[in-house]
Scaffold this motif. Structure first.
Motif, PDB file in Angstrom:
ATOM      1  N   LYS A 222      48.187  32.557  28.460  1.00 35.57           N
ATOM      2  CA  LYS A 222      49.018  33.711  28.823  1.00 35.57           C
ATOM      3  C   LYS A 222      49.691  34.319  27.596  1.00 35.57           C
ATOM      4  CE  LYS A 222      50.053  32.598  33.648  1.00 35.57           C
ATOM      5  NZ  LYS A 222      51.114  32.256  34.626  1.00 35.57           N
ATOM      6  N   HIS A 227      44.695  36.188  31.122  1.00 34.78           N
ATOM      7  CA  HIS A 227      45.092  36.052  32.515  1.00 34.78           C
ATOM      8  C   HIS A 227      44.735  34.654  33.008  1.00 34.78           C
ATOM      9  CE1 HIS A 227      44.678  40.666  33.447  1.00 34.78           C
ATOM     10  NE2 HIS A 227      45.698  40.381  32.664  1.00 34.78           N
ATOM     11  N   GLY A 248      41.446  38.737  30.194  1.00 29.32           N
ATOM     12  CA  GLY A 248      42.144  39.840  30.855  1.00 29.32           C
ATOM     13  C   GLY A 248      41.314  41.087  31.004  1.00 29.32           C
ATOM     14  N   THR A 251      38.796  40.028  34.522  1.00 30.72           N
ATOM     15  CA  THR A 251      39.317  39.110  35.534  1.00 30.72           C
ATOM     16  C   THR A 251      38.816  39.479  36.930  1.00 30.72           C
ATOM     17  OG1 THR A 251      41.325  38.837  34.215  1.00 30.72           O
ATOM     18  CG2 THR A 251      41.402  38.100  36.515  1.00 30.72           C
TER      19      THR A 251
END
Length: 263
Positions: A222, A227, A248, A251
């Motif tokens: 993160k 993600h 990210g 996703t």
């Protein structure tokens, strides 16, 4: 609490445990293996490393509780709790395959706020804390920029005792194998996660995970810009026992693919 200062202390502690593990690997033999369950291996190395970590963490944050894989100490506190896997990749360690790690996370109430993963063989320490960047041996790391499954290298893990979802897993594995650059299985969820944080993998997914397998890596992914969700796209990971981590960028594409097989 100064999370950055705590993280630096935990980094040094993870290396102490890693040094012990590295030395023991030189003389380790199969007579020292114990079985916690089907294909669930452990040895004195896991337990002793966990003792080293717990003793060190008690000095860093005396009021904190512990959630530990080997249960050398389990005491749940109200605010802060450490989540520890002293040797993630025990089966690799036992067989002499050089992919295993020390994983330490800190949870404040219900939020993960700090993670450290030390990959013993490469002497690579990945770490991050809430509000800061993610680091590898002091250098900031970021997730990759791969935009789609078709552009990605994906990591996963194979079930080794809970085979209830094995048919779905094989179908998903087959689909991804045909549609990405490749699939890898290293045998340490913590390493899979931090490699995703560092952009070596573009995504990682697995089911039947325990909190200590993934807690530290979640923080690091993160803070590196990635993600981390469960297979339904939700934020509850530690109790869901399933995880998808990506850079990210794709996703939703990964989630839609997973949902075809894991309903």
């Amino acid at each position: 609490m100064q999370l950055e200062q705590v993280a630096k202390q935990v980094v040094e502690l993870s290396k102490q445990a890693g040094d012990f593990i590295r030395q023991e690997r030189k003389t380790f033999n199969a007579d020292k293996i114990e079985y916690k369950g089907l294909n669930d291996l452990v040895s004195y190395v896991d337990k002793t490393a966990e003792g080293i970590i717990v003793a060190g963490l008690e000095k860093i944050l005396p009021e904190a509780g512990f959630i530990t894989e080997e249960q050398t100490k389990n005491k749940i506190a109200d605010q802060y709790n450490w989540i520890i896997d002293p040797l993630d990749g025990t089966t690799n360690f036992i067989h002499g395959l050089p992919v295993f790690s020390v994983s330490i996370a800190l949870k404040e109430y219900n939020e993960l706020v700090l993670g450290v993963v030390y990959e013993v063989n490469q002497d690579e320490c990945f770490y991050a804390w809430k509000g800061g960047p993610a680091y590898l041996n002091g250098e900031e790391i970021k997730v990759s920029k791969a935009p789609t499954i078709g552009d990605s290298l994906i990591a996963t893990g194979f079930p080794y005792y809970n085979f209830e979802k094995l048919p779905q897993y094989i179908e998903l594995f087959t689909h991804l194998m045909k549609n990405c650059h490749g699939l890898r299985r290293l045998g340490s969820a913590a390493v899979d996660l931090v490699y995703t944080a560092a952009g070596r993998f573009d995504a990682y997914y697995e089911y039947n995970l325990n909190a200590w397998d993934c807690a530290a890596g979640i923080v690091i992914v993160k803070q590196a810009g990635g993600h981390v969700v469960n297979f339904k796209g939700g934020d509850e990971i530690l109790n869901a026992r399933e995880l998808l981590a990506t850079n990210g960028k794709f996703t939703e594409e990964m989630l839609q693919t997973i949902k075809q097989y894991f309903r």
